[in-house]
Design an enzyme around this catalytic site. Sequence first.
Site, mmCIF file in Angstrom:
data_model
loop_
_atom_site.group_PDB
_atom_site.id
_atom_site.type_symbol
_atom_site.label_atom_id
_atom_site.label_comp_id
_atom_site.label_asym_id
_atom_site.label_seq_id
_atom_site.Cartn_x
_atom_site.Cartn_y
_atom_site.Cartn_z
ATOM 1 C CG ASN A 211 -0.296 -0.060 2.572
ATOM 2 O OD1 ASN A 211 0.870 0.485 2.568
ATOM 3 N ND2 ASN A 211 -0.811 -0.650 3.569
ATOM 4 C CG ASP B 240 -6.422 -9.486 2.650
ATOM 5 O OD1 ASP B 240 -5.214 -9.268 2.306
ATOM 6 O OD2 ASP B 240 -7.190 -9.669 3.562
#
Length: 534
Positions: free
Chosen positions: A228, A302
């Site tokens: 991220n 995910d």
Amino acid sequence: MSATNGPQHPGADAVGEHNTAEQRGLTEWLPRWLASVQPSIAVIGDVMLDGWWSGSIERLCREAPAPVVEIQERRFAPGGAANTAMNLAALGAKVGLAGLAGRDEAADELLRQLREAGVDTTGVVQLPGARTTTKTRITSSGQVLLRLDDVQRELPEEALSALAVVIPQVLRDREAVVVCDYGAGALRGAAREKLLDGLRARPEILAVVDAHQPSAWAELQPDLATPNAREAADMLGLKLDPRSDRAAVMVAHRDALLQAAGADAVVVTLDREGTVLLPRSGDFHRTWARPVQEKQASGAGDTFVAALTLARTASLPLTTCMDLAQAAADIAVHRPGTSVCSTADLSHHLGSFTDSTVDADELLTHITRHRAEGRQIVLTNGCFDVLHRGHTRYLNQAKQLGDVLVVALNSDDSVHRLKGPGRPINTIRDRAAVVAALSCVDYVTVFGTATPIPLIQKIRPEIYAKGGDYSPEMLAETSVVEGYGGRVAILDYVPEQSTTAVVERIRTSKNAQNEENIAAHSPSRAATPPSRSG
């Protein structure tokens, strides 16, 4: 690890290209491919159980000015690596999971849900006396109040050795592996070395690293790393300004990120801002999320990684993989708790863009609202009859000029006047559905006039974008746009492949197939005995 295009499956590229060219695309093809192939993927790393406990608040407790939450519902879902495995299984993959858990109630619930979803859990090692990692969120009236993390970070060496024993079994005959290292301690010592050795011995496996510290896996030289924005900034030693354009920062540091991650490509997830793809060669690619206001969703990252991995296993182009993965993440983030995206969910989502156009009056209502929020409007137009990579790259560039991208499509009659007999190949309904499904596109509208000037005069976009095969002087729209203070932007010319060439290939392919079918059913062919020579 594997070659840039990932593992190959018979017919995957040909079928994908054929369907994309005919605009039926992935909505129809992907479920069929998954059902017939069932790609085999390993997920190895930190498994955990997510808890979502919700209740009502009527008072504060006596001991402190803290709310008393009277729990009314307890929900649990696999989290971490287990959530990635759940998403892969829901998307049609054969999944083997390896990780560490305790022998406790949390492990019982975790393994039960995984097995019911079809995940092979023989690689999940249970340790007597250990605790299964759990992350429990306390919510009330749709608001997360508190998260309780129960993580046993100091795992004994015998536990890591036990995990190391099962890793080769989980990797056997897999086409891809997702390494999920979230700092809970499972991927250290003997387990880490066995995983590295196993992947070095199988360089054809597509390797995806989803880790809090991707640089710790640089020696693996993975195909993809998916940090991220904060994790990417940590790799670079940067402190991100909350007001900065995070995607632009990542693009500016592409070489450093690729070197730090050791990957062929880095995909940085930007939460509500979508994602950015940074490959070693070629242009970067953006996706844009469709966020929600509520913050009761978890695990959409995910879902993104699972869909990205699966699409890449199908040998789809990385840009297509990104858009598919963004669509899957959008589905997950619109659901409360820790959820998954199935193949049916994804097909339904992509198919939902069939009726996706807005008329000029409705568009103006939306534009007025966006403009009041301080957002800049970008307008571009075209036929977009048979969508190809040149188109998607062009639209991606157009989106980056402002905040809201409007694509105006020529009506069917207009395309026929411009392109001649046999065009358009696809009706406006099909063309609009495909363009609207791209994450970079916010609105699709249709115009039937010779130029989009009437539409431009109505919505007055801040930026009017056209491809590099034009110049501002060539466009009748330029004087109109500049007349109200707007700007005409000429984007890169992208000669990837022309629509005409794609159409000709489709027609040639169809003609050849028809001739083959006729020959196969003709009397002379049927009377000919099969050759024994080969």
